[in-house]
Scaffold this motif. Structure first.
Motif, PDB file in Angstrom:
ATOM      1  N   MET A  79       0.824  -1.209   0.000  1.00  0.00           N
ATOM      2  CA  MET A  79       0.000   0.000   0.000  1.00  0.00           C
ATOM      3  C   MET A  79       0.859   1.260   0.000  1.00  0.00           C
ATOM      4  N   ARG A  80       1.847   1.283   0.877  1.00  0.00           N
ATOM      5  CA  ARG A  80       2.694   2.475   0.992  1.00  0.00           C
ATOM      6  C   ARG A  80       3.547   2.674  -0.263  1.00  0.00           C
ATOM      7  N   GLN A  81       3.991   1.586  -0.874  1.00  0.00           N
ATOM      8  CA  GLN A  81       4.754   1.712  -2.116  1.00  0.00           C
ATOM      9  C   GLN A  81       3.899   2.322  -3.216  1.00  0.00           C
ATOM     10  N   ALA A  82       2.649   1.872  -3.300  1.00  0.00           N
ATOM     11  CA  ALA A  82       1.728   2.438  -4.285  1.00  0.00           C
ATOM     12  C   ALA A  82       1.461   3.908  -3.978  1.00  0.00           C
ATOM     13  N   GLU A  83       1.308   4.199  -2.692  1.00  0.00           N
ATOM     14  CA  GLU A  83       1.061   5.578  -2.276  1.00  0.00           C
ATOM     15  C   GLU A  83       2.212   6.492  -2.694  1.00  0.00           C
ATOM     16  N   LYS A  84       3.447   6.010  -2.512  1.00  0.00           N
ATOM     17  CA  LYS A  84       4.618   6.827  -2.841  1.00  0.00           C
ATOM     18  C   LYS A  84       4.711   7.154  -4.332  1.00  0.00           C
ATOM     19  N   THR A  85       4.182   6.265  -5.171  1.00  0.00           N
ATOM     20  CA  THR A  85       4.276   6.516  -6.615  1.00  0.00           C
ATOM     21  C   THR A  85       3.326   7.622  -7.056  1.00  0.00           C
ATOM     22  N   MET A  86       2.382   8.008  -6.197  1.00  0.00           N
ATOM     23  CA  MET A  86       1.448   9.068  -6.585  1.00  0.00           C
ATOM     24  C   MET A  86       2.092  10.439  -6.591  1.00  0.00           C
ATOM     25  N   GLN A  87       2.977  10.712  -5.622  1.00  0.00           N
ATOM     26  CA  GLN A  87       3.507  12.060  -5.485  1.00  0.00           C
ATOM     27  C   GLN A  87       4.347  12.507  -6.683  1.00  0.00           C
ATOM     28  N   PRO A  88       5.242  11.671  -7.207  1.00  0.00           N
ATOM     29  CA  PRO A  88       5.977  12.103  -8.404  1.00  0.00           C
ATOM     30  C   PRO A  88       5.063  12.404  -9.590  1.00  0.00           C
ATOM     31  N   VAL A  89       3.983  11.617  -9.719  1.00  0.00           N
ATOM     32  CA  VAL A  89       3.019  11.874 -10.793  1.00  0.00           C
ATOM     33  C   VAL A  89       2.345  13.224 -10.585  1.00  0.00           C
ATOM     34  N   LEU A  90       1.929  13.486  -9.346  1.00  0.00           N
ATOM     35  CA  LEU A  90       1.292  14.767  -9.039  1.00  0.00           C
ATOM     36  C   LEU A  90       2.248  15.930  -9.258  1.00  0.00           C
ATOM     37  N   ASN A  91       3.509  15.752  -8.874  1.00  0.00           N
ATOM     38  CA  ASN A  91       4.500  16.816  -9.074  1.00  0.00           C
ATOM     39  C   ASN A  91       4.678  17.130 -10.553  1.00  0.00           C
ATOM     40  N   ASN A  92       4.777  16.068 -11.353  1.00  0.00           N
ATOM     41  CA  ASN A  92       4.922  16.229 -12.797  1.00  0.00           C
ATOM     42  C   ASN A  92       3.687  16.905 -13.380  1.00  0.00           C
ATOM     43  N   PHE A  93       2.545  16.442 -12.955  1.00  0.00           N
ATOM     44  CA  PHE A  93       1.278  16.986 -13.437  1.00  0.00           C
ATOM     45  C   PHE A  93       1.161  18.468 -13.075  1.00  0.00           C
ATOM     46  N   ARG A  94       1.484  18.794 -11.813  1.00  0.00           N
ATOM     47  CA  ARG A  94       1.411  20.179 -11.353  1.00  0.00           C
ATOM     48  C   ARG A  94       2.318  21.078 -12.183  1.00  0.00           C
ATOM     49  N   ASP A  95       3.537  20.626 -12.440  1.00  0.00           N
ATOM     50  CA  ASP A  95       4.479  21.421 -13.237  1.00  0.00           C
ATOM     51  C   ASP A  95       3.899  21.760 -14.609  1.00  0.00           C
ATOM     52  N   ASN A  96       3.286  20.750 -15.223  1.00  0.00           N
ATOM     53  CA  ASN A  96       2.739  20.971 -16.558  1.00  0.00           C
ATOM     54  C   ASN A  96       1.521  21.885 -16.538  1.00  0.00           C
ATOM     55  N   VAL A  97       0.683  21.753 -15.516  1.00  0.00           N
ATOM     56  CA  VAL A  97      -0.482  22.629 -15.386  1.00  0.00           C
ATOM     57  C   VAL A  97      -0.033  24.068 -15.171  1.00  0.00           C
ATOM     58  N   LEU A  98       0.948  24.253 -14.306  1.00  0.00           N
ATOM     59  CA  LEU A  98       1.456  25.605 -14.058  1.00  0.00           C
ATOM     60  C   LEU A  98       2.104  26.195 -15.309  1.00  0.00           C
ATOM     61  N   TYR A  99       2.831  25.367 -16.038  1.00  0.00           N
ATOM     62  CA  TYR A  99       3.479  25.866 -17.250  1.00  0.00           C
ATOM     63  C   TYR A  99       2.441  26.328 -18.264  1.00  0.00           C
ATOM     64  N   LEU A 100       1.370  25.551 -18.392  1.00  0.00           N
ATOM     65  CA  LEU A 100       0.303  25.936 -19.311  1.00  0.00           C
ATOM     66  C   LEU A 100      -0.374  27.214 -18.829  1.00  0.00           C
ATOM     67  N   LYS A 101      -0.576  27.336 -17.526  1.00  0.00           N
ATOM     68  CA  LYS A 101      -1.197  28.534 -16.960  1.00  0.00           C
ATOM     69  C   LYS A 101      -0.377  29.781 -17.272  1.00  0.00           C
ATOM     70  N   HIS A 102       0.922  29.647 -17.158  1.00  0.00           N
ATOM     71  CA  HIS A 102       1.801  30.813 -17.338  1.00  0.00           C
ATOM     72  C   HIS A 102       2.156  31.078 -18.799  1.00  0.00           C
ATOM     73  N   ASN A 103       1.840  30.132 -19.665  1.00  0.00           N
ATOM     74  CA  ASN A 103       2.194  30.276 -21.081  1.00  0.00           C
ATOM     75  C   ASN A 103       1.042  29.786 -21.953  1.00  0.00           C
ATOM     76  N   LEU A 104      -0.044  30.542 -21.976  1.00  0.00           N
ATOM     77  CA  LEU A 104      -1.209  30.131 -22.747  1.00  0.00           C
ATOM     78  C   LEU A 104      -0.997  30.452 -24.226  1.00  0.00           C
ATOM     79  N   ASN A 105      -0.132  29.661 -24.846  1.00  0.00           N
ATOM     80  CA  ASN A 105       0.151  29.857 -26.265  1.00  0.00           C
ATOM     81  C   ASN A 105       0.509  28.524 -26.906  1.00  0.00           C
ATOM     82  N   ALA A 106       0.629  28.549 -28.221  1.00  0.00           N
ATOM     83  CA  ALA A 106       0.899  27.315 -28.954  1.00  0.00           C
ATOM     84  C   ALA A 106       2.241  26.704 -28.581  1.00  0.00           C
ATOM     85  N   GLN A 107       3.219  27.516 -28.235  1.00  0.00           N
ATOM     86  CA  GLN A 107       4.533  27.002 -27.857  1.00  0.00           C
ATOM     87  C   GLN A 107       4.436  26.172 -26.571  1.00  0.00           C
TER      88      GLN A 107
END
Length: 217
Positions: free
Chosen positions: A148-176
């Motif tokens: 259970m804890r091993q599965a739990e630990k794999t969530m945070q890196p995914v969330l971190n990656n996801f958050r980075d991409n969401v923030l990048y899109l928020k700050h750069n709303l363009n085709a690039q």
């Protein structure tokens, strides 16, 4: 499961008493529901939370895939949709953690009580059998909790990656920005696939533990 409650009276009583674990356990035992029963219910709930999290992360990945196919005119909506999926994924991950913590809490209390009650035996043969059963149950539980804890630990890196991409899109709303996200999609997909595999292993261990506990009754 008992956590759905057997009557409105019991439901109200438990709401008032859950702040004190000893009173909560005493109340549950008074209606024939013991720590091992609560543990099985909480393992089941943790398993369900992981299944829900799997579905949420899959949904988030699907949304990410749709975003990188959008045209520039859709970028604001794309950000809103992706951010919603991220927040939902974060909530699902927190639910998994909360459920696992509840499993751990009642398991510790169960094993502590079981160990103390071994000293109450007069029949040494029965005491030895119960002690052996405790050891086996602990071993199965620890294996399940580790998964259970091993599965739990794999969530945070995914969330971190996801958050980075969401923030990048928020700050750069363009085709690039969309072009940059396309480069990240493969990494996120691999992380979520790994997460789902880990959770499947954890769910399998949970099912095995539940069967073992039920068959021991």
């Amino acid at each position: 499961m008992f956590d759905q409650y057997r009557s409105p009276y019991i439901a109200l009583l438990l709401i008032l008493l859950t702040g004190c674990s000893s009173v909560y356990y005493d109340t549950m035992e008074s209606v024939g529901y013991h720590k091992r029963d609560i543990l099985v219910d909480r393992v089941e709930a943790a398993k369900d939370a992981q299944t829900d999290a799997q579905e949420q992360f899959k949904s988030a990945l699907d949304q990410f895939a749709s975003v990188i196919r959008l045209e520039e005119s859709d970028l604001k909506r794309a950000y809103d949709d992706l951010n919603h999926e991220f927040e939902s994924s974060e909530s699902a991950a927190q639910e998994v953690t909360d459920r696992i913590n509840k499993v751990e809490s009642v398991a510790e209390d169960l094993f502590e009580e079981w160990q103390e009650e071994l000293e109450l035996y007069e029949n040494q043969k029965l005491k030895a059998a119960s002690k052996q059963q405790l050891s086996k149950t602990k071993s199965r539980y620890r294996s399940m909790l580790k998964s259970m804890r091993q599965a739990e630990k794999t969530m945070q890196p995914v969330l971190n990656n996801f958050r980075d991409n969401v923030l990048y899109l928020k700050h750069n709303l363009n085709a690039q920005a969309i072009g940059s996200l396309r480069g990240e999609f493969g990494n996120l997909k691999a992380d979520i696939t790994n997460l789902i595999n880990r959770m499947n292993q954890s769910i399998k261990r949970s099912d095995e533990f539940i069967r073992d506990m039920q068959s021991a009754n």
